[in-house]
Write a protein that holds these residues in place. Sequence first.
Motif, mmCIF file in Angstrom:
data_model
loop_
_atom_site.group_PDB
_atom_site.id
_atom_site.type_symbol
_atom_site.label_atom_id
_atom_site.label_comp_id
_atom_site.label_asym_id
_atom_site.label_seq_id
_atom_site.Cartn_x
_atom_site.Cartn_y
_atom_site.Cartn_z
ATOM 1 N N ARG A 265 -4.247 -4.630 -3.441
ATOM 2 C CA ARG A 265 -5.244 -4.491 -4.510
ATOM 3 C C ARG A 265 -6.655 -4.423 -3.930
ATOM 4 O O ARG A 265 -7.476 -3.616 -4.356
ATOM 5 N N LYS A 266 -6.925 -5.286 -2.960
ATOM 6 C CA LYS A 266 -8.242 -5.290 -2.318
ATOM 7 C C LYS A 266 -8.484 -3.975 -1.583
ATOM 8 O O LYS A 266 -9.583 -3.427 -1.625
ATOM 9 N N ASN B 295 -2.343 7.829 0.417
ATOM 10 C CA ASN B 295 -0.950 8.032 0.793
ATOM 11 C C ASN B 295 -0.462 7.047 1.849
ATOM 12 O O ASN B 295 0.742 6.834 1.970
ATOM 13 N N HIS B 296 -1.366 6.467 2.623
ATOM 14 C CA HIS B 296 -0.990 5.547 3.691
ATOM 15 C C HIS B 296 -1.797 4.253 3.584
ATOM 16 O O HIS B 296 -2.673 3.987 4.405
ATOM 17 N N PRO B 297 -1.495 3.418 2.572
ATOM 18 C CA PRO B 297 -2.264 2.179 2.389
ATOM 19 C C PRO B 297 -1.903 1.123 3.434
ATOM 20 O O PRO B 297 -0.830 1.150 4.031
ATOM 21 N N GLU B 298 -2.834 0.211 3.633
ATOM 22 C CA GLU B 298 -2.609 -0.904 4.540
ATOM 23 C C GLU B 298 -2.078 -2.092 3.747
ATOM 24 O O GLU B 298 -2.434 -2.287 2.592
ATOM 25 N N GLY B 299 -1.243 -2.896 4.362
ATOM 26 C CA GLY B 299 -0.784 -4.141 3.748
ATOM 27 C C GLY B 299 0.075 -3.954 2.530
ATOM 28 O O GLY B 299 -0.133 -4.624 1.518
ATOM 29 N N THR B 300 1.059 -3.069 2.581
ATOM 30 C CA THR B 300 1.879 -2.795 1.401
ATOM 31 C C THR B 300 2.803 -3.953 1.041
ATOM 32 O O THR B 300 3.306 -4.009 -0.069
ATOM 33 N N LYS B 301 3.030 -4.885 1.941
ATOM 34 C CA LYS B 301 3.906 -6.024 1.652
ATOM 35 C C LYS B 301 3.195 -7.117 0.860
ATOM 36 O O LYS B 301 3.805 -7.869 0.133
ATOM 37 N N ASN B 302 1.885 -7.196 0.991
ATOM 38 C CA ASN B 302 1.097 -8.236 0.337
ATOM 39 C C ASN B 302 0.343 -7.618 -0.844
ATOM 40 O O ASN B 302 -0.574 -6.817 -0.664
ATOM 41 N N HIS B 303 0.719 -7.997 -2.068
ATOM 42 C CA HIS B 303 0.139 -7.399 -3.272
ATOM 43 C C HIS B 303 -1.379 -7.613 -3.357
ATOM 44 O O HIS B 303 -2.121 -6.694 -3.705
ATOM 45 N N GLY B 304 -1.843 -8.814 -3.035
ATOM 46 C CA GLY B 304 -3.277 -9.093 -3.102
ATOM 47 C C GLY B 304 -4.071 -8.260 -2.114
ATOM 48 O O GLY B 304 -5.158 -7.774 -2.419
ATOM 49 N N ARG B 305 -3.516 -8.085 -0.937
ATOM 50 C CA ARG B 305 -4.194 -7.281 0.087
ATOM 51 C C ARG B 305 -4.227 -5.811 -0.316
ATOM 52 O O ARG B 305 -5.216 -5.121 -0.084
ATOM 53 N N ASN C 245 -2.171 3.510 -11.084
ATOM 54 C CA ASN C 245 -1.202 4.100 -10.171
ATOM 55 C C ASN C 245 -1.871 5.092 -9.231
ATOM 56 O O ASN C 245 -2.950 5.602 -9.499
ATOM 57 N N ARG C 246 -1.185 5.326 -8.120
ATOM 58 C CA ARG C 246 -1.754 6.175 -7.069
ATOM 59 C C ARG C 246 -1.883 7.627 -7.511
ATOM 60 O O ARG C 246 -2.830 8.308 -7.137
ATOM 61 N N ARG C 247 -0.929 8.107 -8.302
ATOM 62 C CA ARG C 247 -0.971 9.495 -8.745
ATOM 63 C C ARG C 247 -2.227 9.771 -9.560
ATOM 64 O O ARG C 247 -2.903 10.787 -9.374
ATOM 65 N N ARG C 248 -2.562 8.862 -10.480
ATOM 66 C CA ARG C 248 -3.765 9.033 -11.297
ATOM 67 C C ARG C 248 -5.027 8.981 -10.449
ATOM 68 O O ARG C 248 -5.965 9.756 -10.652
ATOM 69 N N LEU C 249 -5.032 8.088 -9.472
ATOM 70 C CA LEU C 249 -6.183 7.974 -8.583
ATOM 71 C C LEU C 249 -6.379 9.259 -7.780
ATOM 72 O O LEU C 249 -7.500 9.748 -7.644
#
Length: 96
Positions: free
Chosen positions: A68-69, A56-66, A3-7
């Motif tokens: 993760r990458k 806080n502002h990731p790219e490609g939030t609609k595509n799970h594989g993207r 999860n993002r919080r742990r990261l």
Amino acid sequence: MANRRRLKKEIKQTAVILADECLIYYHFLKSIDEATFDTIIDKIIRTKEEFISRINHPEGTKNHGRTRKYYKTLIEEFSNAVSGIMGELAEKCPKN
């Protein structure tokens, strides 16, 4: 990535550890001068802020594989940035 919080917590803890290391070299061992200390601390802070912002502002939030990458790449880049800061600190400190 769990999860993002742990990261974010791990990034902040890593920044604190690097800053502590720098403080030890500066205050206790007197191995580095003030200008070098300021430069390295500034680099640590900028790196931490940059990566927290990127989390806080990731790219490609609609595509799970993207997504993760994206986070996998982000973690690798953070690791490389930390290695660079540690290398710079080791380079600036004379060996006793």
